[in-house]
Design an enzyme around this catalytic site. Structure first.
Site, short mmCIF file in Angstrom:
data_model
loop_
_atom_site.label_atom_id
_atom_site.label_comp_id
_atom_site.label_asym_id
_atom_site.label_seq_id
_atom_site.Cartn_x
_atom_site.Cartn_y
_atom_site.Cartn_z
N ARG A 1 10.77 -0.41 11.34
CA ARG A 1 9.64 -0.06 12.22
C ARG A 1 9.60 -0.99 13.43
NH1 ARG A 1 4.47 0.47 8.26
NH2 ARG A 1 3.53 -0.79 9.90
N LYS B 1 0.84 -1.21 0.00
CA LYS B 1 0.00 0.00 0.00
C LYS B 1 0.87 1.26 0.00
CE LYS B 1 -2.04 -1.12 3.93
NZ LYS B 1 -1.38 -2.41 4.23
N ARG C 1 11.75 -5.23 5.37
CA ARG C 1 11.46 -3.83 5.01
C ARG C 1 12.36 -2.88 5.81
NH1 ARG C 1 5.58 -1.61 5.45
NH2 ARG C 1 5.74 -2.54 7.50
N ARG D 1 -0.84 -8.54 13.34
CA ARG D 1 -1.43 -7.57 12.39
C ARG D 1 -2.22 -8.31 11.31
NH1 ARG D 1 4.07 -4.80 11.16
NH2 ARG D 1 3.05 -4.00 9.29
N ARG E 1 -10.32 0.29 7.90
CA ARG E 1 -9.91 -1.05 8.35
C ARG E 1 -11.00 -1.78 9.08
NH1 ARG E 1 -3.64 -1.58 9.01
NH2 ARG E 1 -3.18 0.43 8.12
#
Ligand code: AP5
Ligand code: MG
Length: 204
Positions: free
Chosen positions: A151, A13, A118, A162, A84
């Site tokens: 993160r 996203k 990431r 998640r 969400r």
């Protein structure tokens, strides 16, 4: 033009929103980024938000909309990571008319690998991946040359939480939108995913 990007954690996203916002001149609004900014304020509320993010759970609909309203222009934006929940989708419908709602579809088996690899630039927010989208120079941002960061919620344990929040709370949103939802194959390379989205909005 108003665009919504839905998809599980790590589906791309943020990556696609950044590319599309530059190509189409739209403002990129990531509720995750806005909430991470809130955690830097060092108030009791910001500490509570950080705890929830680090547990991989969702922030309340009311608080997310409070922040959203402070950052939403009247037109020309991409919403990354909202709605969400079905109640967020209804609240959004009451506020604005979205032109395109995309689901970036990626199976769970690819998600953990993407997330643990990431890295992002703390200055410009560019997103990299140590396997599929490497920075040119070691672990520095290609544009800002500052060290990339990871993160706090990007570890295997939290990403599994998640993902379970996504399946339980966000998948019903896909049914809510059903006839308006445009599915994109998010397992293709980044450029191909962008092309799929652009072709759907006739901007190739
Ligand atoms: P948020 O920051 O939105 O996290 P997320 O939804 O878990 O999604 P990510 O940002 O992890 O992934 P992404 O889809 O942006 O993928 P990316 O492009 O980075 O939200 C964080 C938290 O905030 C939530 O857990 C929740 O607590 C809270 N929150 C946010 N919004 C909320 C809301 N509306 N209501 C309540 N709570 C809310 O890509 C991932 C990696 O894959 C990168 O390394 C990238 O380089 C790589 N990659 C991307 N595309 C490809 C590709 N096509 N092929 C190969 N690799 C790729
Ligand atoms: Mg993101």
């Amino acid at each position: 033009m108003k665009i919504v990007l839905l998809g599980p954690p790590g589906s791309g996203k943020g990556t696609q929103a950044k590319i599309l916002s530059e190509k189409l001149g739209l403002k990129h609004i990531s509720t995750g980024d806005l909430l991470r900014e809130e955690t830097k304020k060092e108030t009791p509320l910001s500490k509570k938000i950080k705890e929830i993010l680090d547990e991989g759970k969702l922030i309340s609909d009311e608080f997310v909309f409070e922040i959203l309203k402070q950052n939403l222009p009247s037109d020309n934006y991409i919403l990354d990571g909202l709605p969400r929940t079905v109640s967020q989708a209804k609240m959004l419908d009451d506020m604005v008319k979205i032109d395109f709602i995309f689901l970036i579809d990626v199976e769970d088996e690819f998600i953990v690998e993407r997330i643990v690899n990431r890295r992002m630039c703390p200055k410009c927010g560019r997103i990299y991946n140590l396997k599929t989208n490497k920075p040119k120079n070691d672990t520095l941002c290609d544009v800002c040359s500052v060290p990339l960061i990871q993160r706090d919620d990007d570890n295997e344990e939290v990403v599994r939480k998640r993902l379970s929040e996504y399946h339980n709370q966000t998948e019903p949103v896909l049914d809510y939108y059903s006839s308006r939802l445009i599915r994109i194959d998010g397992e293709k390379p980044i450029e191909e995913v962008t092309q799929q989205i652009l072709s759907k909005i006739n901007r190739l």
